[in-house]
Design a protein around this motif. Structure first.
Motif, PDB file in Angstrom:
ATOM      1  N   LEU A  10      14.212 -18.152  69.117  1.00  0.00           N
ATOM      2  CA  LEU A  10      14.948 -18.843  68.070  1.00  0.00           C
ATOM      3  C   LEU A  10      16.285 -19.335  68.620  1.00  0.00           C
ATOM      4  O   LEU A  10      16.892 -18.695  69.480  1.00  0.00           O
ATOM      5  CB  LEU A  10      15.219 -17.898  66.895  1.00  0.00           C
ATOM      6  CG  LEU A  10      14.003 -17.412  66.112  1.00  0.00           C
ATOM      7  CD1 LEU A  10      14.433 -16.314  65.139  1.00  0.00           C
ATOM      8  CD2 LEU A  10      13.342 -18.557  65.364  1.00  0.00           C
ATOM      9  N   ASP A  11      16.739 -20.444  68.094  1.00  0.00           N
ATOM     10  CA  ASP A  11      18.071 -20.949  68.443  1.00  0.00           C
ATOM     11  C   ASP A  11      19.058 -20.310  67.473  1.00  0.00           C
ATOM     12  O   ASP A  11      19.462 -20.897  66.473  1.00  0.00           O
ATOM     13  CB  ASP A  11      18.097 -22.469  68.332  1.00  0.00           C
ATOM     14  CG  ASP A  11      19.452 -23.058  68.722  1.00  0.00           C
ATOM     15  OD1 ASP A  11      20.237 -22.320  69.346  1.00  0.00           O
ATOM     16  OD2 ASP A  11      19.705 -24.224  68.379  1.00  0.00           O
ATOM     17  N   ILE A  12      19.427 -19.057  67.775  1.00  0.00           N
ATOM     18  CA  ILE A  12      20.205 -18.275  66.831  1.00  0.00           C
ATOM     19  C   ILE A  12      21.217 -17.411  67.580  1.00  0.00           C
ATOM     20  O   ILE A  12      20.903 -16.843  68.625  1.00  0.00           O
ATOM     21  CB  ILE A  12      19.259 -17.393  65.979  1.00  0.00           C
ATOM     22  CG1 ILE A  12      19.980 -16.709  64.836  1.00  0.00           C
ATOM     23  CG2 ILE A  12      18.538 -16.362  66.831  1.00  0.00           C
ATOM     24  CD1 ILE A  12      19.009 -16.058  63.838  1.00  0.00           C
ATOM     25  N   PRO A  13      22.455 -17.321  67.081  1.00  0.00           N
ATOM     26  CA  PRO A  13      23.446 -16.461  67.751  1.00  0.00           C
ATOM     27  C   PRO A  13      23.141 -14.992  67.510  1.00  0.00           C
ATOM     28  O   PRO A  13      22.639 -14.611  66.450  1.00  0.00           O
ATOM     29  CB  PRO A  13      24.771 -16.855  67.082  1.00  0.00           C
ATOM     30  CG  PRO A  13      24.380 -17.364  65.743  1.00  0.00           C
ATOM     31  CD  PRO A  13      23.035 -18.032  65.931  1.00  0.00           C
ATOM     32  N   ARG A  14      23.427 -14.155  68.509  1.00  0.00           N
ATOM     33  CA  ARG A  14      23.184 -12.716  68.382  1.00  0.00           C
ATOM     34  C   ARG A  14      24.392 -11.931  68.898  1.00  0.00           C
ATOM     35  O   ARG A  14      24.261 -10.933  69.591  1.00  0.00           O
ATOM     36  CB  ARG A  14      21.928 -12.326  69.161  1.00  0.00           C
ATOM     37  CG  ARG A  14      20.639 -12.721  68.470  1.00  0.00           C
ATOM     38  CD  ARG A  14      19.446 -12.413  69.350  1.00  0.00           C
ATOM     39  NE  ARG A  14      19.332 -13.363  70.437  1.00  0.00           N
ATOM     40  CZ  ARG A  14      18.612 -13.147  71.530  1.00  0.00           C
ATOM     41  NH1 ARG A  14      17.976 -12.007  71.686  1.00  0.00           N
ATOM     42  NH2 ARG A  14      18.533 -14.058  72.479  1.00  0.00           N
ATOM     43  N   GLU A  15      25.579 -12.399  68.536  1.00  0.00           N
ATOM     44  CA  GLU A  15      26.785 -11.739  69.047  1.00  0.00           C
ATOM     45  C   GLU A  15      26.939 -10.323  68.485  1.00  0.00           C
ATOM     46  O   GLU A  15      27.533  -9.453  69.109  1.00  0.00           O
ATOM     47  CB  GLU A  15      28.035 -12.544  68.687  1.00  0.00           C
ATOM     48  CG  GLU A  15      28.182 -13.834  69.484  1.00  0.00           C
ATOM     49  CD  GLU A  15      27.398 -14.973  68.885  1.00  0.00           C
ATOM     50  OE1 GLU A  15      26.716 -14.745  67.858  1.00  0.00           O
ATOM     51  OE2 GLU A  15      27.435 -16.083  69.431  1.00  0.00           O
ATOM     52  N   VAL A  16      26.416 -10.105  67.274  1.00  0.00           N
ATOM     53  CA  VAL A  16      26.563  -8.815  66.617  1.00  0.00           C
ATOM     54  C   VAL A  16      25.179  -8.230  66.385  1.00  0.00           C
ATOM     55  O   VAL A  16      24.392  -8.794  65.623  1.00  0.00           O
ATOM     56  CB  VAL A  16      27.299  -8.938  65.279  1.00  0.00           C
ATOM     57  CG1 VAL A  16      27.496  -7.576  64.649  1.00  0.00           C
ATOM     58  CG2 VAL A  16      28.640  -9.631  65.479  1.00  0.00           C
ATOM     59  N   ALA A  17      24.857  -7.112  67.029  1.00  0.00           N
ATOM     60  CA  ALA A  17      23.538  -6.499  66.863  1.00  0.00           C
ATOM     61  C   ALA A  17      23.537  -5.600  65.637  1.00  0.00           C
ATOM     62  O   ALA A  17      24.532  -4.939  65.343  1.00  0.00           O
ATOM     63  CB  ALA A  17      23.170  -5.679  68.082  1.00  0.00           C
ATOM     64  N   PRO A  18      22.433  -5.558  64.880  1.00  0.00           N
ATOM     65  CA  PRO A  18      22.340  -4.614  63.762  1.00  0.00           C
ATOM     66  C   PRO A  18      22.537  -3.183  64.246  1.00  0.00           C
ATOM     67  O   PRO A  18      22.220  -2.842  65.382  1.00  0.00           O
ATOM     68  CB  PRO A  18      20.908  -4.840  63.243  1.00  0.00           C
ATOM     69  CG  PRO A  18      20.545  -6.219  63.698  1.00  0.00           C
ATOM     70  CD  PRO A  18      21.246  -6.393  65.013  1.00  0.00           C
ATOM     71  N   THR A  19      23.073  -2.362  63.364  1.00  0.00           N
ATOM     72  CA  THR A  19      23.391  -0.992  63.759  1.00  0.00           C
ATOM     73  C   THR A  19      22.155  -0.090  63.774  1.00  0.00           C
ATOM     74  O   THR A  19      22.149   0.930  64.460  1.00  0.00           O
ATOM     75  CB  THR A  19      24.434  -0.394  62.815  1.00  0.00           C
ATOM     76  OG1 THR A  19      23.952  -0.481  61.465  1.00  0.00           O
ATOM     77  CG2 THR A  19      25.748  -1.156  62.916  1.00  0.00           C
ATOM     78  N   TYR A  20      21.106  -0.437  63.033  1.00  0.00           N
ATOM     79  CA  TYR A  20      19.912   0.418  62.978  1.00  0.00           C
ATOM     80  C   TYR A  20      18.809  -0.255  63.763  1.00  0.00           C
ATOM     81  O   TYR A  20      18.275  -1.280  63.361  1.00  0.00           O
ATOM     82  CB  TYR A  20      19.474   0.623  61.527  1.00  0.00           C
ATOM     83  CG  TYR A  20      18.163   1.363  61.395  1.00  0.00           C
ATOM     84  CD1 TYR A  20      17.081   0.782  60.750  1.00  0.00           C
ATOM     85  CD2 TYR A  20      17.981   2.634  61.946  1.00  0.00           C
ATOM     86  CE1 TYR A  20      15.876   1.439  60.616  1.00  0.00           C
ATOM     87  CE2 TYR A  20      16.786   3.299  61.832  1.00  0.00           C
ATOM     88  CZ  TYR A  20      15.728   2.696  61.163  1.00  0.00           C
ATOM     89  OH  TYR A  20      14.542   3.351  61.056  1.00  0.00           O
ATOM     90  N   VAL A  21      18.484   0.303  64.906  1.00  0.00           N
ATOM     91  CA  VAL A  21      17.478  -0.305  65.776  1.00  0.00           C
ATOM     92  C   VAL A  21      16.489   0.778  66.210  1.00  0.00           C
ATOM     93  O   VAL A  21      16.649   1.400  67.253  1.00  0.00           O
ATOM     94  CB  VAL A  21      18.118  -0.954  67.015  1.00  0.00           C
ATOM     95  CG1 VAL A  21      17.061  -1.716  67.799  1.00  0.00           C
ATOM     96  CG2 VAL A  21      19.242  -1.891  66.608  1.00  0.00           C
TER      97      VAL A  21
END
Length: 247
Positions: free
Chosen positions: A235-246
């Motif tokens: 995807l052409d999507i920013p991911r600067e901040v990762a979700p906290t629950y992985v």
């Protein structure tokens, strides 16, 4: 049906006006728009949003109206499964306003009790919606096959050998035996932010992951020769901040 059927699977978009919106410069619907743009790019026949499309049911009207506009512009059917963040409660956002009027939005547990059928594709999509915020068994009941192709959707936590006698334990559990019992051609899962295949291999069962964390969608091709081919598309999507629950 003599051609391939193409399905795009995503989950955990968490449309909102806070956390997700900050990742996208203030637009909490940007992840959804990226998923639908990518679906158009692969010529998808149907898009599956497998739980937690919305972060909650307490969202400003302008966010809901923008979400409705994004889905309406998709130009393809969108099947939404309510998850633990956006269960099919009476005040659910997809029961009211513009979202409730969308002809291309099919909400399991709301517009359709447990299944959506696409006769022209020889396809049925079924699943058990979260109807409140309590624990439930996503694959507790199995739907007999009625069509050439059958896809099951479920939002919950995969545990290969579930022991529900243990307390405390994670909620919304999905086991290997329950995946196999579906007999589905593909099981689309939500609740995990990472993209991964699960199960013992008897049934094609995959988490798509959230767009912001995985950066991909699952593209499921049901071929005219009877095969199920699963790939991931960036995807052409920013991911600067990762979700906290992985998980």
């Amino acid at each position: 049906m003599s051609r391939d059927v193409v399905i795009v699977h995503s989950s955990d978009l968490h449309v909102d006006h806070d956390y997700t919106a900050r990742i996208h410069g203030g637009d909490g619907t940007a992840g959804l728009a990226c998923v639908l743009d990518a679906a158009r790019g692969v010529g998808a026949d149907v898009v599956l949003l497998v739980g937690d499309t919305f972060d909650s049911h307490r969202l400003p009207q302008e966010i809901l109206d923008r979400t409705a506009a994004v889905i309406a512009a998709a130009g393809m059917p969108v099947v939404l499964l309510p998850g633990n963040h956006d269960p099919a409660v009476p005040e659910a956002v997809f029961r009211h306003g513009m979202l409730a009027e969308l002809e291309n939005l099919h909400v399991l547990g709301v517009t359709h009790d447990e299944a959506v059928e696409f006769p022209a594709l020889g396809l049925e999509i079924w699943g058990r919606a979260h109807r409140d915020y309590g624990d439930m068994v996503p694959l507790e009941t199995i739907r007999p096959r009625r069509t050439r192709w059958q896809v099951a959707v479920a939002h919950g936590h995969y545990d290969p050998g579930v022991d529900r006698s243990i307390v405390p334990r994670p909620s919304w559990l999905i086991s290997d035996d329950e995946l196999v019992a579906t007999g589905a051609d593909y099981v689309a899962l939500g609740h995990w932010n990472r993209a991964v295949q699960v199960g013992n291999g008897s049934v094609a069962a995959y988490y798509s992951g959230s767009p912001e964390y995985s950066g991909t969608i699952n593209v499921v091709r049901l071929t005219s020769s009877g095969q199920v081919v699963v790939t991931r598309r960036e995807l052409d999507i920013p991911r600067e901040v990762a979700p906290t629950y992985v998980p």
